[in-house]
Write a protein that holds these residues in place. Structure first.
Motif, short mmCIF file in Angstrom:
data_model
loop_
_atom_site.label_atom_id
_atom_site.label_comp_id
_atom_site.label_asym_id
_atom_site.label_seq_id
_atom_site.Cartn_x
_atom_site.Cartn_y
_atom_site.Cartn_z
N VAL A 85 -45.87 6.59 -47.81
CA VAL A 85 -44.85 6.16 -48.77
C VAL A 85 -43.70 5.46 -48.04
O VAL A 85 -43.31 4.35 -48.41
CB VAL A 85 -44.34 7.35 -49.61
CG1 VAL A 85 -43.18 6.93 -50.49
CG2 VAL A 85 -45.46 7.93 -50.45
N CYS A 86 -43.17 6.08 -47.01
CA CYS A 86 -42.04 5.48 -46.27
C CYS A 86 -42.47 4.18 -45.58
O CYS A 86 -41.71 3.20 -45.57
CB CYS A 86 -41.48 6.47 -45.26
SG CYS A 86 -40.64 7.88 -46.01
N ALA A 87 -43.67 4.16 -45.02
CA ALA A 87 -44.16 2.96 -44.35
C ALA A 87 -44.34 1.83 -45.36
O ALA A 87 -44.03 0.66 -45.07
CB ALA A 87 -45.47 3.24 -43.62
N GLY A 88 -44.82 2.15 -46.55
CA GLY A 88 -44.99 1.13 -47.59
C GLY A 88 -43.66 0.57 -48.07
O GLY A 88 -43.52 -0.63 -48.26
N ILE A 89 -42.68 1.46 -48.27
CA ILE A 89 -41.35 1.00 -48.69
C ILE A 89 -40.72 0.14 -47.60
O ILE A 89 -40.13 -0.90 -47.88
CB ILE A 89 -40.46 2.21 -49.04
CG1 ILE A 89 -40.99 2.88 -50.31
CG2 ILE A 89 -39.01 1.80 -49.21
CD1 ILE A 89 -40.34 4.20 -50.64
N ALA A 90 -40.86 0.56 -46.35
CA ALA A 90 -40.29 -0.20 -45.23
C ALA A 90 -40.92 -1.58 -45.15
O ALA A 90 -40.23 -2.58 -44.97
CB ALA A 90 -40.50 0.56 -43.93
N ARG A 91 -42.22 -1.64 -45.28
CA ARG A 91 -42.92 -2.93 -45.21
C ARG A 91 -42.51 -3.85 -46.36
O ARG A 91 -42.31 -5.05 -46.18
CB ARG A 91 -44.43 -2.70 -45.22
CG ARG A 91 -45.22 -3.97 -45.02
CD ARG A 91 -46.68 -3.70 -44.88
NE ARG A 91 -47.19 -3.12 -46.12
CZ ARG A 91 -48.42 -2.72 -46.30
NH1 ARG A 91 -49.29 -2.81 -45.31
NH2 ARG A 91 -48.81 -2.22 -47.45
N ARG A 92 -42.34 -3.29 -47.55
CA ARG A 92 -41.97 -4.07 -48.73
C ARG A 92 -40.60 -4.72 -48.58
O ARG A 92 -40.40 -5.85 -48.97
CB ARG A 92 -41.99 -3.16 -49.97
CG ARG A 92 -41.36 -3.74 -51.22
CD ARG A 92 -42.14 -4.95 -51.72
NE ARG A 92 -41.58 -5.49 -52.91
CZ ARG A 92 -40.62 -6.43 -52.96
NH1 ARG A 92 -40.12 -6.90 -51.85
NH2 ARG A 92 -40.17 -6.88 -54.10
N PHE A 93 -39.64 -3.99 -47.98
CA PHE A 93 -38.28 -4.50 -47.86
C PHE A 93 -37.95 -5.06 -46.49
O PHE A 93 -36.82 -5.45 -46.23
CB PHE A 93 -37.28 -3.41 -48.25
CG PHE A 93 -37.35 -3.05 -49.71
CD1 PHE A 93 -36.84 -3.90 -50.66
CD2 PHE A 93 -37.96 -1.88 -50.12
CE1 PHE A 93 -36.91 -3.59 -52.01
CE2 PHE A 93 -38.05 -1.55 -51.46
CZ PHE A 93 -37.53 -2.41 -52.41
N GLY A 94 -38.93 -5.08 -45.58
CA GLY A 94 -38.72 -5.67 -44.26
C GLY A 94 -37.90 -4.79 -43.33
O GLY A 94 -37.22 -5.29 -42.44
N TRP A 95 -37.96 -3.47 -43.54
CA TRP A 95 -37.22 -2.53 -42.70
C TRP A 95 -38.18 -1.88 -41.72
O TRP A 95 -39.39 -2.01 -41.82
CB TRP A 95 -36.57 -1.44 -43.55
CG TRP A 95 -35.58 -1.92 -44.55
CD1 TRP A 95 -34.95 -3.14 -44.59
CD2 TRP A 95 -35.11 -1.21 -45.69
NE1 TRP A 95 -34.11 -3.21 -45.66
CE2 TRP A 95 -34.19 -2.04 -46.36
CE3 TRP A 95 -35.37 0.04 -46.21
CZ2 TRP A 95 -33.53 -1.64 -47.51
CZ3 TRP A 95 -34.72 0.44 -47.36
CH2 TRP A 95 -33.81 -0.40 -47.99
N ARG A 96 -37.61 -1.16 -40.77
CA ARG A 96 -38.44 -0.40 -39.82
C ARG A 96 -38.86 0.91 -40.48
O ARG A 96 -38.04 1.58 -41.12
CB ARG A 96 -37.66 -0.12 -38.55
CG ARG A 96 -37.31 -1.41 -37.80
CD ARG A 96 -36.53 -1.16 -36.54
NE ARG A 96 -37.32 -0.33 -35.65
CZ ARG A 96 -36.79 0.59 -34.85
NH1 ARG A 96 -35.49 0.80 -34.82
NH2 ARG A 96 -37.55 1.31 -34.06
N PRO A 97 -40.11 1.33 -40.34
CA PRO A 97 -40.56 2.59 -40.95
C PRO A 97 -39.75 3.79 -40.47
O PRO A 97 -39.48 4.71 -41.25
CB PRO A 97 -42.02 2.70 -40.52
CG PRO A 97 -42.45 1.31 -40.27
CD PRO A 97 -41.23 0.59 -39.75
N THR A 98 -39.33 3.78 -39.22
CA THR A 98 -38.55 4.89 -38.68
C THR A 98 -37.23 5.03 -39.43
O THR A 98 -36.78 6.15 -39.69
CB THR A 98 -38.28 4.68 -37.18
OG1 THR A 98 -39.53 4.47 -36.52
CG2 THR A 98 -37.58 5.86 -36.57
N THR A 99 -36.61 3.93 -39.79
CA THR A 99 -35.35 3.96 -40.54
C THR A 99 -35.56 4.60 -41.91
O THR A 99 -34.77 5.46 -42.33
CB THR A 99 -34.79 2.54 -40.70
OG1 THR A 99 -34.63 1.95 -39.41
CG2 THR A 99 -33.47 2.54 -41.43
#
Length: 60
Positions: free
Chosen positions: A15-29
């Motif tokens: 879930v976090c990795a998908g959200i990060a990828r969608r908005f161009g953020w780092r998954p760790t953030t």
């Protein structure tokens, strides 16, 4: 980019990795923000589970 859970680079459900990828953020953030949100009162775990169910997994 479409919101979906990746098959690679996920920790629990992606879930976090998908959200990060969608908005161009780092998954760790996104993962850190999710963990910090657990310190606040609210239904964070329920929201995570709902997103796990609603966000589709990457095809192949």
């Amino acid at each position: 980019m479409e919101l979906s859970r990746p098959k690679q680079g996920r920790v629990i459900a992606g879930v976090c990795a998908g959200i990060a990828r969608r908005f161009g953020w780092r998954p760790t953030t996104v993962r850190l923000l999710a963990l910090l949100s657990l310190l606040l009162p609210g239904p964070q775990i329920v929201i995570y589970v709902v997103l796990w169910i609603l966000i589709p997994q990457d095809p192949a």
